[in-house]
Motif scaffolding. Sequence first.
Motif, PDB file in Angstrom:
ATOM      1  N   GLY A  47       0.854  -1.194  -0.065  1.00 30.06           N
ATOM      2  CA  GLY A  47       0.081  -0.078   0.036  1.00 30.06           C
ATOM      3  C   GLY A  47       0.765   1.200   0.057  1.00 30.06           C
ATOM      4  O   GLY A  47       0.615   2.337  -0.505  1.00 30.06           O
ATOM      5  N   VAL A  48       1.922   1.296   0.718  1.00 32.01           N
ATOM      6  CA  VAL A  48       2.656   2.349   0.594  1.00 32.01           C
ATOM      7  C   VAL A  48       3.444   2.622  -0.630  1.00 32.01           C
ATOM      8  O   VAL A  48       3.462   3.571  -1.125  1.00 32.01           O
ATOM      9  CB  VAL A  48       3.745   2.187   1.887  1.00 32.01           C
ATOM     10  CG1 VAL A  48       4.975   3.289   1.952  1.00 32.01           C
ATOM     11  CG2 VAL A  48       3.230   2.193   3.220  1.00 32.01           C
ATOM     12  N   ILE A  49       3.911   1.628  -1.122  1.00 33.30           N
ATOM     13  CA  ILE A  49       4.598   1.551  -2.494  1.00 33.30           C
ATOM     14  C   ILE A  49       3.663   2.173  -3.745  1.00 33.30           C
ATOM     15  O   ILE A  49       4.060   3.030  -4.324  1.00 33.30           O
ATOM     16  CB  ILE A  49       5.362   0.405  -2.907  1.00 33.30           C
ATOM     17  CG1 ILE A  49       6.448   0.054  -2.113  1.00 33.30           C
ATOM     18  CG2 ILE A  49       5.576   0.274  -4.347  1.00 33.30           C
ATOM     19  CD1 ILE A  49       6.986  -1.415  -2.084  1.00 33.30           C
ATOM     20  N   THR A  50       2.602   1.703  -3.559  1.00 37.64           N
ATOM     21  CA  THR A  50       1.486   2.056  -4.443  1.00 37.64           C
ATOM     22  C   THR A  50       0.847   3.553  -4.318  1.00 37.64           C
ATOM     23  O   THR A  50       1.064   4.335  -5.129  1.00 37.64           O
ATOM     24  CB  THR A  50      -0.023   1.317  -4.281  1.00 37.64           C
ATOM     25  OG1 THR A  50       0.295  -0.033  -4.419  1.00 37.64           O
ATOM     26  CG2 THR A  50      -1.084   1.705  -5.400  1.00 37.64           C
ATOM     27  N   SER A  51       1.023   4.054  -2.923  1.00 40.41           N
ATOM     28  CA  SER A  51       0.890   5.692  -2.771  1.00 40.41           C
ATOM     29  C   SER A  51       1.952   6.214  -3.290  1.00 40.41           C
ATOM     30  O   SER A  51       1.586   7.432  -3.723  1.00 40.41           O
ATOM     31  CB  SER A  51       0.566   5.790  -1.214  1.00 40.41           C
ATOM     32  OG  SER A  51      -0.491   4.875  -0.759  1.00 40.41           O
ATOM     33  N   ALA A  52       3.106   5.793  -3.316  1.00 42.04           N
ATOM     34  CA  ALA A  52       4.183   6.716  -3.740  1.00 42.04           C
ATOM     35  C   ALA A  52       4.175   6.715  -5.184  1.00 42.04           C
ATOM     36  O   ALA A  52       4.652   7.769  -5.634  1.00 42.04           O
ATOM     37  CB  ALA A  52       5.706   6.046  -3.265  1.00 42.04           C
ATOM     38  N   ILE A  53       3.887   5.729  -5.905  1.00 37.24           N
ATOM     39  CA  ILE A  53       3.811   5.623  -7.329  1.00 37.24           C
ATOM     40  C   ILE A  53       2.630   6.452  -7.955  1.00 37.24           C
ATOM     41  O   ILE A  53       3.010   7.461  -8.612  1.00 37.24           O
ATOM     42  CB  ILE A  53       3.566   4.160  -7.831  1.00 37.24           C
ATOM     43  CG1 ILE A  53       4.832   3.381  -7.811  1.00 37.24           C
ATOM     44  CG2 ILE A  53       3.074   4.425  -9.402  1.00 37.24           C
ATOM     45  CD1 ILE A  53       4.681   1.967  -7.870  1.00 37.24           C
ATOM     46  N   ILE A  54       1.386   6.545  -7.153  1.00 35.72           N
ATOM     47  CA  ILE A  54       0.310   7.432  -7.436  1.00 35.72           C
ATOM     48  C   ILE A  54       0.887   8.915  -7.320  1.00 35.72           C
ATOM     49  O   ILE A  54       0.511   9.667  -8.106  1.00 35.72           O
ATOM     50  CB  ILE A  54      -0.706   6.833  -7.051  1.00 35.72           C
ATOM     51  CG1 ILE A  54      -1.245   5.740  -7.414  1.00 35.72           C
ATOM     52  CG2 ILE A  54      -2.118   7.892  -6.935  1.00 35.72           C
ATOM     53  CD1 ILE A  54      -1.665   5.478  -8.655  1.00 35.72           C
ATOM     54  N   TYR A  58       0.731  11.717  -9.897  1.00 36.59           N
ATOM     55  CA  TYR A  58       0.221  12.873  -9.881  1.00 36.59           C
ATOM     56  C   TYR A  58       0.726  14.456 -10.059  1.00 36.59           C
ATOM     57  O   TYR A  58       0.885  15.380 -10.363  1.00 36.59           O
ATOM     58  CB  TYR A  58      -0.816  13.276  -8.463  1.00 36.59           C
ATOM     59  CG  TYR A  58      -1.946  12.318  -8.647  1.00 36.59           C
ATOM     60  CD1 TYR A  58      -2.296  11.799  -9.820  1.00 36.59           C
ATOM     61  CD2 TYR A  58      -2.584  11.744  -7.288  1.00 36.59           C
ATOM     62  CE1 TYR A  58      -3.574  11.157  -9.585  1.00 36.59           C
ATOM     63  CE2 TYR A  58      -3.694  11.220  -7.291  1.00 36.59           C
ATOM     64  CZ  TYR A  58      -4.107  10.882  -8.329  1.00 36.59           C
ATOM     65  OH  TYR A  58      -5.279  10.008  -8.567  1.00 36.59           O
ATOM     66  N   VAL A  59       2.424  14.405  -9.263  1.00 36.18           N
ATOM     67  CA  VAL A  59       3.009  15.368  -9.431  1.00 36.18           C
ATOM     68  C   VAL A  59       3.654  15.708 -10.870  1.00 36.18           C
ATOM     69  O   VAL A  59       3.802  16.716 -10.938  1.00 36.18           O
ATOM     70  CB  VAL A  59       4.417  15.033  -8.395  1.00 36.18           C
ATOM     71  CG1 VAL A  59       5.459  16.053  -8.443  1.00 36.18           C
ATOM     72  CG2 VAL A  59       3.852  15.178  -6.852  1.00 36.18           C
ATOM     73  N   THR A  60       3.970  14.533 -11.624  1.00 36.71           N
ATOM     74  CA  THR A  60       4.330  14.680 -12.863  1.00 36.71           C
ATOM     75  C   THR A  60       3.026  15.227 -13.747  1.00 36.71           C
ATOM     76  O   THR A  60       3.234  16.255 -14.579  1.00 36.71           O
ATOM     77  CB  THR A  60       4.829  13.396 -13.449  1.00 36.71           C
ATOM     78  OG1 THR A  60       5.734  12.957 -12.604  1.00 36.71           O
ATOM     79  CG2 THR A  60       5.161  13.649 -14.895  1.00 36.71           C
ATOM     80  N   ILE A  61       1.787  14.935 -13.475  1.00 40.65           N
ATOM     81  CA  ILE A  61       0.876  15.370 -14.477  1.00 40.65           C
ATOM     82  C   ILE A  61       0.042  16.835 -14.086  1.00 40.65           C
ATOM     83  O   ILE A  61      -0.167  17.221 -15.088  1.00 40.65           O
ATOM     84  CB  ILE A  61      -0.313  14.061 -14.550  1.00 40.65           C
ATOM     85  CG1 ILE A  61       0.359  12.793 -15.026  1.00 40.65           C
ATOM     86  CG2 ILE A  61      -1.539  14.719 -14.974  1.00 40.65           C
ATOM     87  CD1 ILE A  61      -0.530  11.849 -15.301  1.00 40.65           C
ATOM     88  N   ILE A  62       0.169  16.890 -12.897  1.00 42.42           N
ATOM     89  CA  ILE A  62      -0.596  18.160 -12.496  1.00 42.42           C
ATOM     90  C   ILE A  62      -0.303  19.613 -13.163  1.00 42.42           C
ATOM     91  O   ILE A  62      -1.102  20.178 -13.512  1.00 42.42           O
ATOM     92  CB  ILE A  62      -0.806  18.205 -10.981  1.00 42.42           C
ATOM     93  CG1 ILE A  62      -2.082  17.284 -10.501  1.00 42.42           C
ATOM     94  CG2 ILE A  62      -1.307  19.580 -10.442  1.00 42.42           C
ATOM     95  CD1 ILE A  62      -2.078  17.149  -8.981  1.00 42.42           C
TER      96      ILE A  62
END
Length: 65
Positions: A47-54, A58-62
């Motif tokens: 769950g932590v790894i998935t949150s970091a990937i997402i 987001y930081v890249t796309i926003i």
Amino acid sequence: MGNYNPVIGIAAVSCVPTTAKVAQKLVSKESPDSFILGDALGANISGVITSAIITGIYVTIIPYL
């Protein structure tokens, strides 16, 4: 394929390793011989790894919106 305890799913939310410990404590109350801490920690870290990937996505796309 074996059976999995559904309590392991609660460990994937956050707060490493507290939710895994809570899951183990809940299972131990019902069945003292059960040990799910390793599986719960695996779900927790996933769950932590998935949150970091997402977050990285987001930081890249926003900025492009």
